[in-house]
Design a protein around this motif. Sequence first.
Motif, PDB file in Angstrom:
ATOM      1  N   UNK A 126       0.824  -1.205   0.000  1.00 31.51           N
ATOM      2  CA  UNK A 126       0.000   0.000   0.000  1.00 31.51           C
ATOM      3  C   UNK A 126       0.852   1.246   0.000  1.00 31.51           C
ATOM      4  N   UNK A 127       2.072   1.121   0.479  1.00 33.55           N
ATOM      5  CA  UNK A 127       2.816   2.328   0.818  1.00 33.55           C
ATOM      6  C   UNK A 127       4.325   2.111   0.735  1.00 33.55           C
ATOM      7  N   UNK A 128       5.020   3.100   0.203  1.00 34.03           N
ATOM      8  CA  UNK A 128       6.481   3.126   0.249  1.00 34.03           C
ATOM      9  C   UNK A 128       6.899   4.232   1.199  1.00 34.03           C
ATOM     10  N   UNK A 129       7.811   3.943   2.098  1.00 32.76           N
ATOM     11  CA  UNK A 129       8.337   4.983   2.984  1.00 32.76           C
ATOM     12  C   UNK A 129       9.761   5.311   2.551  1.00 32.76           C
ATOM     13  N   UNK A 130       9.943   6.555   2.133  1.00 29.90           N
ATOM     14  CA  UNK A 130      11.280   6.975   1.675  1.00 29.90           C
ATOM     15  C   UNK A 130      12.172   7.153   2.888  1.00 29.90           C
ATOM     16  N   UNK A 131      13.335   6.518   2.875  1.00 29.62           N
ATOM     17  CA  UNK A 131      14.223   6.574   4.029  1.00 29.62           C
ATOM     18  C   UNK A 131      14.656   8.014   4.315  1.00 29.62           C
ATOM     19  N   UNK A 132      14.717   8.297   5.603  1.00 29.99           N
ATOM     20  CA  UNK A 132      15.087   9.604   6.122  1.00 29.99           C
ATOM     21  C   UNK A 132      16.401  10.126   5.553  1.00 29.99           C
ATOM     22  N   UNK A 154      21.236  18.970  -0.335  1.00 32.51           N
ATOM     23  CA  UNK A 154      22.678  19.081  -0.531  1.00 32.51           C
ATOM     24  C   UNK A 154      23.201  18.309  -1.731  1.00 32.51           C
ATOM     25  N   UNK A 155      22.609  17.120  -1.962  1.00 28.63           N
ATOM     26  CA  UNK A 155      23.170  16.263  -2.997  1.00 28.63           C
ATOM     27  C   UNK A 155      22.142  16.008  -4.094  1.00 28.63           C
ATOM     28  N   UNK A 156      22.622  16.144  -5.307  1.00 24.52           N
ATOM     29  CA  UNK A 156      21.767  15.857  -6.457  1.00 24.52           C
ATOM     30  C   UNK A 156      21.232  14.439  -6.414  1.00 24.52           C
ATOM     31  N   UNK A 157      22.106  13.502  -6.028  1.00 25.82           N
ATOM     32  CA  UNK A 157      21.716  12.087  -6.063  1.00 25.82           C
ATOM     33  C   UNK A 157      20.523  11.826  -5.150  1.00 25.82           C
ATOM     34  N   UNK A 158      20.578  12.377  -3.919  1.00 27.49           N
ATOM     35  CA  UNK A 158      19.468  12.161  -2.984  1.00 27.49           C
ATOM     36  C   UNK A 158      18.183  12.746  -3.545  1.00 27.49           C
ATOM     37  N   UNK A 159      18.269  13.964  -4.078  1.00 28.20           N
ATOM     38  CA  UNK A 159      17.085  14.606  -4.648  1.00 28.20           C
ATOM     39  C   UNK A 159      16.528  13.755  -5.793  1.00 28.20           C
ATOM     40  N   UNK A 160      17.408  13.226  -6.621  1.00 29.13           N
ATOM     41  CA  UNK A 160      16.975  12.400  -7.760  1.00 29.13           C
ATOM     42  C   UNK A 160      16.292  11.122  -7.275  1.00 29.13           C
ATOM     43  N   UNK A 161      16.852  10.520  -6.220  1.00 27.61           N
ATOM     44  CA  UNK A 161      16.269   9.283  -5.674  1.00 27.61           C
ATOM     45  C   UNK A 161      14.885   9.570  -5.094  1.00 27.61           C
TER      46      UNK A 161
END
Length: 287
Positions: free
Chosen positions: A193-199, A207-214
């Motif tokens: 039902x749900x995905x929880x994006x890790x903190x 700060x990081x492009x990669x985190x924003x992209x993920x």
Amino acid sequence: ESKRAGRGVVRVFDESMDESIRFRRQIEGGLSEAIAKGELKMVYQPIISRDGLEIIGFEALMRWNTEEFGPISPAMFIPIAEESNLIHELGDWAIDEAAKTLQQWPGQYVSVNFSPRQFRRQNFVGHIIERVQHHGIAPDRIQIEITETAIFDDAERAAETLYRLRQMGFRIALDDFGTGYSSLYNIRRFALDCLKIDRSFIDGMGRERASAAIVHSIIHLGRALGLEVVAEGVETQEQLDTLLVAGCSHLQGYFFSRPVDADIACELAERRWLGTPPGDNVVTLEA
Ligand code: C2E
Ligand code: MG
Ligand code: MG
Ligand code: MG
């Protein structure tokens, strides 16, 4: 001289090993008595929907306050409990507590964490149903949070377990999504039902492009699969704004509320909105 120093180093190292093993044993021993001694409690953190910032559920999180060491983080003691059958005792206690608290809320669900070992136990489905029925609670008010680790080892069996849980009406959330090993293929097969994006991704977003992209990818994936997506660990207005623009459906984090005691959770649940309820801020013109 150098020989002596060398031996000294080895000795210190050994002692610290002893120390950490002793500490683990103490934790294990303490945990096995924690329930009986009343040292455990559950706290509850609101999960907010993007529409109107309404509280739609709470995550139940365990707290352990020891006589000897003071409060110990679940990030520390859950993995130790997970190595023995203690995790089952703690898990049963957790669901019982959460079930009792939930009954005082108008309609919100409670999201309970299950570790891989709990999830893989024989007859997990039967066990969980029994506990929920014992409290007279509708399964759709319980969300089962598992991590990718729980379903990775034996995906076939995990898929079957999730399917059955979902058929009974439980909600299923995949916790800490993005940090584990599940392939996208598996995500498609699992009844979720749900995905929880890790903190950690929310934290890195600014700060990081990669985190924003993920973060953006997970939100898109979730939406495309018709899943709710909860961003964990939202701490700032800036993060909230980014997440709302990206289309994230649900939010959780200190920006809204820290985990709170059961009685405060009940008050929040009754109030239903953390801010102003929609309607309250509508200005009505006097005739
Ligand atoms: P989790 O399930 O990913 O829970 C989210 C963690 O993030 C919680 O830590 C919560 O207090 C913290 N958190 C929430 N919002 C924020 C924020 O804005 N900023 C920061 N810095 N942290 C935030 P907590 O309570 O220490 O729990 C740690 C982990 O221990 C949990 O991670 C979960 O894996 C495990 N855990 C906690 N309670 C239970 C339980 O009853 N059973 C099991 N099996 N595991 C549990
Ligand atoms: Mg969780
Ligand atoms: Mg998490
Ligand atoms: Mg976590």
